[in-house]
Design an enzyme around this catalytic site. Structure first.
Site, short mmCIF file in Angstrom:
data_model
loop_
_atom_site.label_atom_id
_atom_site.label_comp_id
_atom_site.label_asym_id
_atom_site.label_seq_id
_atom_site.Cartn_x
_atom_site.Cartn_y
_atom_site.Cartn_z
N SER A 1 2.96 -52.18 -2.38
CA SER A 1 3.82 -53.23 -1.85
C SER A 1 4.24 -54.25 -2.91
O SER A 1 3.40 -54.74 -3.69
CB SER A 1 3.13 -53.96 -0.69
OG SER A 1 3.94 -55.01 -0.20
N THR B 1 3.93 -53.09 7.87
CA THR B 1 4.58 -51.92 7.31
C THR B 1 3.98 -50.65 7.91
O THR B 1 3.14 -50.71 8.82
CB THR B 1 4.50 -51.94 5.77
OG1 THR B 1 5.33 -50.89 5.25
CG2 THR B 1 3.08 -51.78 5.27
N LYS C 1 4.42 -50.48 12.57
CA LYS C 1 5.56 -51.27 13.03
C LYS C 1 5.81 -51.16 14.53
O LYS C 1 6.28 -52.11 15.15
CB LYS C 1 6.82 -50.89 12.26
CG LYS C 1 6.84 -51.32 10.81
CD LYS C 1 8.20 -50.99 10.19
CE LYS C 1 8.29 -51.46 8.75
NZ LYS C 1 9.65 -51.24 8.20
N ASN D 1 8.40 -55.89 12.03
CA ASN D 1 7.86 -55.91 10.67
C ASN D 1 7.50 -57.32 10.21
O ASN D 1 7.09 -57.50 9.07
CB ASN D 1 8.85 -55.26 9.69
CG ASN D 1 10.02 -56.17 9.35
OD1 ASN D 1 10.37 -57.06 10.12
ND2 ASN D 1 10.63 -55.94 8.21
N ASP E 1 14.37 -56.14 8.96
CA ASP E 1 15.10 -55.09 8.23
C ASP E 1 16.59 -55.15 8.54
O ASP E 1 17.43 -55.17 7.63
CB ASP E 1 14.54 -53.71 8.59
CG ASP E 1 13.18 -53.46 7.99
OD1 ASP E 1 12.87 -54.04 6.93
OD2 ASP E 1 12.41 -52.69 8.58
N GLY F 1 21.76 -41.22 9.66
CA GLY F 1 20.34 -41.32 9.94
C GLY F 1 20.10 -41.82 11.35
O GLY F 1 20.98 -42.40 11.99
N GLY G 1 16.46 -42.80 12.13
CA GLY G 1 15.08 -43.27 12.11
C GLY G 1 14.99 -44.77 12.25
O GLY G 1 15.90 -45.45 12.73
N ALA H 1 14.98 -47.32 10.07
CA ALA H 1 15.95 -48.14 9.36
C ALA H 1 17.30 -48.10 10.05
O ALA H 1 17.98 -49.13 10.19
CB ALA H 1 16.08 -47.68 7.91
N TYR I 1 16.53 -48.24 -2.33
CA TYR I 1 16.59 -49.18 -3.45
C TYR I 1 15.79 -48.73 -4.67
O TYR I 1 15.66 -49.48 -5.64
CB TYR I 1 16.17 -50.59 -3.03
CG TYR I 1 14.77 -50.74 -2.49
CD1 TYR I 1 13.69 -50.94 -3.35
CD2 TYR I 1 14.52 -50.70 -1.13
CE1 TYR I 1 12.41 -51.10 -2.87
CE2 TYR I 1 13.24 -50.86 -0.63
CZ TYR I 1 12.20 -51.05 -1.50
OH TYR I 1 10.92 -51.19 -1.01
N GLY J 1 20.72 -51.16 -1.72
CA GLY J 1 19.61 -51.42 -0.80
C GLY J 1 18.69 -52.53 -1.25
O GLY J 1 18.01 -53.15 -0.42
#
Length: 283
Positions: A20, A65, A69, A90, A105, A129, A131, A133, A228, A249
């Site tokens: 992290s 995290t 979550k 989060n 997020d 996507g 999921g 995110a 990112y 990102g």
């Protein structure tokens, strides 16, 4: 950083947490603002006693995290509306023993787009996507701006359909979904004003991967990539070459951390310091 009996504690909980960047970013921000707060990382396997510990030890705030979550929501006293719709938390604020959950997020992605000067109202957006995110970003953007349409594409039809149904129940504009194929991608991107990429494709250690062939990108579109690492993915490089406006990102990562800082402290985040630490860590 000087620590004494008056120092408050914030933390990240998850498993693993050794990777992290949050301790470095938040501690630099607290120090810059002269706040008596420190930030640490706790590897947590057993979630229930860990959340009880937030109350018992009077932690100020917590980042959550993987893999907690979703599960953490059951132990909180209150969940902010958008976080509830997203279905994950989060960020936790301890307000006098009452634990309140947020999802930063989507907020981070939305701010990243706005800070880049991206106008979302009336636009046709494609989200790649389905999921966590994608859920966070789609709900946050959809609730903040009256889009023309939102189209979801995913290689997982089941989660994609469920996300589209959840969004359609909440948002006042059409939400469509398609299984991600070469044909559906080409058709959807032909009509799109913006592309929001929310999958791990292109992340290290596979930085040359991309879901979007360069031939489908065109000048005038904007492209946001939630990945990112690397800082500039192949998708963003090719989008830039095609004349698209690009949003990396790392901006989402920075602004979601800024949201947490501001949630816990009530102060404006020192973005210059936080950005410097992020870039040093990722470089």
């Amino acid at each position: 950083m000087f620590i004494d009996a008056k120092t408050r504690v914030c933390a990240v909980i998850g498993n693993p947490v050794e990777h992290s960047l949050s301790p470095a970013i938040h501690n630099a921000a607290f120090e810059k603002e002269g706040l008596p707060i420190c930030y640490v990382a706790f590897r947590v396997e057993d979630l229930a006693p860990a959340v009880a510990g937030i109350r018992a030890l009077n932690l100020l705030g917590v980042s959550v995290t993987i893999p907690h979550k979703v599960a953490v929501m059951a132990y909180l006293d209150e969940i902010e509306e958008t976080a509830r719709q997203i279905g994950s938390v989060n960020t936790i604020l301890n307000r006098q023993g009452r634990l309140i959950g947020y999802n930063s997020d989507g907020t981070g992605a939305l701010r990243a787009l706005r800070e880049a000067g991206i106008e979302l109202s009336g636009k046709r957006i494609v989200v790649l996507g389905s999921g966590g995110a994608a859920r966070a970003i789609a709900f946050s953007i959809g609730k903040a701006a009256p889009l023309s349409t939102m189209t979801l594409l995913s290689v997982e039809p089941g989660p994609c359909e469920r996300l589209a149904e959840d969004l359609a129940r909440t948002l006042p504009f059409p939400v469509r979904w398609f299984e991600h194929t070469e044909e559906s991608l080409a058709q959807c991107l032909k009509e799109a004003d913006g592309i929001i990429h929310c999958t791990p494709v292109g992340m290290n250690p596979h930085p040359d991967a991309t879901l979007v062939p360069a031939s489908l990108l065109r000048a005038g579109q904007f492209v946001f990539d939630a990945v990112y690492t690397p800082l500039k993915t192949r998708l963003l490089r090719e989008a830039e070459s095609a004349g698209c406006r690009v949003v990396p990102g790392v901006e989402m990562f920075l602004y979601q951390a800024a949201f947490q800082f501001e949630c816990w402290t009530g102060r404006r985040a020192p973005l210059d310091v936080m950005r410097k630490v992020v870039m040093e860590c990722l470089s």
